[in-house]
Scaffold this motif. Sequence first.
Motif, mmCIF file in Angstrom:
data_model
loop_
_atom_site.group_PDB
_atom_site.id
_atom_site.type_symbol
_atom_site.label_atom_id
_atom_site.label_comp_id
_atom_site.label_asym_id
_atom_site.label_seq_id
_atom_site.Cartn_x
_atom_site.Cartn_y
_atom_site.Cartn_z
ATOM 1 N N MET A 68 9.533 3.935 9.876
ATOM 2 C CA MET A 68 8.288 3.312 9.470
ATOM 3 C C MET A 68 8.180 3.271 7.944
ATOM 4 S SD MET A 68 5.303 2.101 10.419
ATOM 5 C CE MET A 68 3.685 1.875 9.779
ATOM 6 N N LEU A 69 8.458 4.385 7.305
ATOM 7 C CA LEU A 69 8.347 4.418 5.843
ATOM 8 C C LEU A 69 9.339 3.486 5.174
ATOM 9 C CD1 LEU A 69 7.761 8.220 5.200
ATOM 10 C CD2 LEU A 69 6.084 6.365 5.130
ATOM 11 N N LYS A 70 10.547 3.417 5.717
ATOM 12 C CA LYS A 70 11.579 2.559 5.146
ATOM 13 C C LYS A 70 11.170 1.090 5.206
ATOM 14 C CE LYS A 70 16.390 1.244 5.805
ATOM 15 N NZ LYS A 70 17.583 1.423 6.640
ATOM 16 N N ASN A 71 10.532 0.686 6.295
ATOM 17 C CA ASN A 71 10.154 -0.722 6.504
ATOM 18 C C ASN A 71 8.682 -1.003 6.241
ATOM 19 O OD1 ASN A 71 12.766 -1.629 7.362
ATOM 20 N ND2 ASN A 71 12.419 -0.425 9.203
ATOM 21 N N TYR A 72 7.967 -0.045 5.673
ATOM 22 C CA TYR A 72 6.528 -0.191 5.447
ATOM 23 C C TYR A 72 6.148 -1.496 4.738
ATOM 24 C CZ TYR A 72 1.767 0.883 3.992
ATOM 25 O OH TYR A 72 0.424 0.839 3.784
ATOM 26 N N PRO A 73 6.801 -1.857 3.628
ATOM 27 C CA PRO A 73 6.406 -3.097 2.942
ATOM 28 C C PRO A 73 6.556 -4.347 3.812
ATOM 29 C CG PRO A 73 7.785 -1.768 1.510
ATOM 30 C CD PRO A 73 7.851 -1.152 2.880
ATOM 31 N N ALA A 74 7.514 -4.358 4.711
ATOM 32 C CA ALA A 74 7.710 -5.512 5.587
ATOM 33 C C ALA A 74 6.722 -5.503 6.755
ATOM 34 C CB ALA A 74 9.137 -5.530 6.125
ATOM 35 N N LEU A 75 6.241 -4.333 7.145
ATOM 36 C CA LEU A 75 5.342 -4.215 8.295
ATOM 37 C C LEU A 75 3.869 -4.321 7.924
ATOM 38 C CD1 LEU A 75 7.083 -1.225 10.088
ATOM 39 C CD2 LEU A 75 7.143 -3.629 10.775
ATOM 40 N N ILE A 76 3.507 -3.766 6.783
ATOM 41 C CA ILE A 76 2.107 -3.705 6.363
ATOM 42 C C ILE A 76 1.950 -4.486 5.061
ATOM 43 C CG2 ILE A 76 0.173 -2.195 5.784
ATOM 44 C CD1 ILE A 76 1.207 -1.659 8.599
ATOM 45 N N GLY A 77 1.409 -5.698 5.175
ATOM 46 C CA GLY A 77 1.212 -6.543 4.002
ATOM 47 C C GLY A 77 -0.025 -6.137 3.207
ATOM 48 N N GLU A 78 -0.238 -6.801 2.091
ATOM 49 C CA GLU A 78 -1.351 -6.481 1.192
ATOM 50 C C GLU A 78 -2.719 -6.630 1.877
ATOM 51 O OE1 GLU A 78 -1.293 -5.190 -1.900
ATOM 52 O OE2 GLU A 78 0.865 -4.992 -1.630
ATOM 53 N N LYS A 79 -2.918 -7.721 2.645
ATOM 54 C CA LYS A 79 -4.213 -7.934 3.304
ATOM 55 C C LYS A 79 -4.488 -6.849 4.332
ATOM 56 C CE LYS A 79 -4.612 -12.940 2.841
ATOM 57 N NZ LYS A 79 -4.716 -14.208 3.575
ATOM 58 N N LEU A 80 -3.481 -6.516 5.140
ATOM 59 C CA LEU A 80 -3.665 -5.480 6.157
ATOM 60 C C LEU A 80 -3.906 -4.125 5.499
ATOM 61 C CD1 LEU A 80 -3.784 -4.494 9.034
ATOM 62 C CD2 LEU A 80 -1.290 -4.411 9.058
ATOM 63 N N ARG A 81 -3.156 -3.822 4.475
ATOM 64 C CA ARG A 81 -3.339 -2.554 3.766
ATOM 65 C C ARG A 81 -4.756 -2.453 3.216
ATOM 66 N NH1 ARG A 81 -2.852 -0.128 -1.340
ATOM 67 N NH2 ARG A 81 -1.898 1.920 -1.239
ATOM 68 N N ALA A 82 -5.265 -3.522 2.632
ATOM 69 C CA ALA A 82 -6.630 -3.523 2.095
ATOM 70 C C ALA A 82 -7.654 -3.312 3.207
ATOM 71 C CB ALA A 82 -6.901 -4.833 1.358
ATOM 72 N N GLN A 83 -7.425 -3.930 4.367
ATOM 73 C CA GLN A 83 -8.365 -3.769 5.473
ATOM 74 C C GLN A 83 -8.330 -2.343 6.028
ATOM 75 O OE1 GLN A 83 -8.828 -6.633 8.510
ATOM 76 N NE2 GLN A 83 -8.627 -8.366 7.138
ATOM 77 N N ILE A 84 -7.154 -1.754 6.103
ATOM 78 C CA ILE A 84 -7.043 -0.377 6.579
ATOM 79 C C ILE A 84 -7.794 0.562 5.636
ATOM 80 C CG2 ILE A 84 -5.433 1.546 6.910
ATOM 81 C CD1 ILE A 84 -3.384 -0.588 7.890
ATOM 82 N N LEU A 85 -7.588 0.398 4.340
ATOM 83 C CA LEU A 85 -8.241 1.270 3.366
ATOM 84 C C LEU A 85 -9.752 1.057 3.313
ATOM 85 C CD1 LEU A 85 -5.604 1.079 0.498
ATOM 86 C CD2 LEU A 85 -6.045 3.011 2.044
ATOM 87 N N ALA A 86 -10.211 -0.150 3.617
ATOM 88 C CA ALA A 86 -11.643 -0.464 3.567
ATOM 89 C C ALA A 86 -12.370 -0.139 4.873
ATOM 90 C CB ALA A 86 -11.834 -1.940 3.226
ATOM 91 N N GLN A 87 -11.632 0.172 5.925
ATOM 92 C CA GLN A 87 -12.236 0.396 7.236
ATOM 93 C C GLN A 87 -13.189 1.592 7.217
ATOM 94 O OE1 GLN A 87 -11.617 -1.348 10.427
ATOM 95 N NE2 GLN A 87 -13.527 -0.243 10.748
ATOM 96 N N ASP A 88 -14.401 1.377 7.670
ATOM 97 C CA ASP A 88 -15.364 2.458 7.847
ATOM 98 C C ASP A 88 -15.018 3.166 9.155
ATOM 99 O OD1 ASP A 88 -17.518 4.116 8.339
ATOM 100 O OD2 ASP A 88 -19.035 2.549 8.118
ATOM 101 N N PRO A 89 -14.679 4.445 9.142
ATOM 102 C CA PRO A 89 -14.289 5.143 10.371
ATOM 103 C C PRO A 89 -15.368 5.116 11.451
ATOM 104 C CG PRO A 89 -13.763 6.471 8.455
ATOM 105 C CD PRO A 89 -14.555 5.298 7.970
ATOM 106 N N GLU A 90 -16.613 4.947 11.061
ATOM 107 C CA GLU A 90 -17.706 4.887 12.035
ATOM 108 C C GLU A 90 -17.818 3.511 12.687
ATOM 109 O OE1 GLU A 90 -19.518 7.556 12.901
ATOM 110 O OE2 GLU A 90 -18.302 8.751 11.528
ATOM 111 N N GLN A 91 -17.092 2.525 12.190
ATOM 112 C CA GLN A 91 -17.186 1.155 12.681
ATOM 113 C C GLN A 91 -15.882 0.642 13.283
ATOM 114 O OE1 GLN A 91 -20.121 -0.507 12.745
ATOM 115 N NE2 GLN A 91 -21.009 1.356 11.923
ATOM 116 N N VAL A 92 -15.049 1.513 13.783
ATOM 117 C CA VAL A 92 -13.774 1.128 14.383
ATOM 118 C C VAL A 92 -14.041 0.560 15.773
ATOM 119 C CG1 VAL A 92 -11.556 1.993 15.252
ATOM 120 C CG2 VAL A 92 -12.447 2.814 13.083
#
Length: 64
Positions: A1-25
Amino acid sequence: MLKNYPALIGEKLRAQILAQDPEQVFENYQGMMIGDGPINIWVRERSDDGPGGTFDIITINDKE
């Protein structure tokens, strides 16, 4: 997963993951969706680990 992280998790997805409110999943019988719309990641908690245990990535949706 770590080796292929840049190919699996793009900038938009990464931003959405970091912005996710844990109470609103979004959660249903299939697991939990982190993100919004067509760009998201689905995870499921392993039932054998108990509460707060290990999560498995089920699906990565990183293309619109």
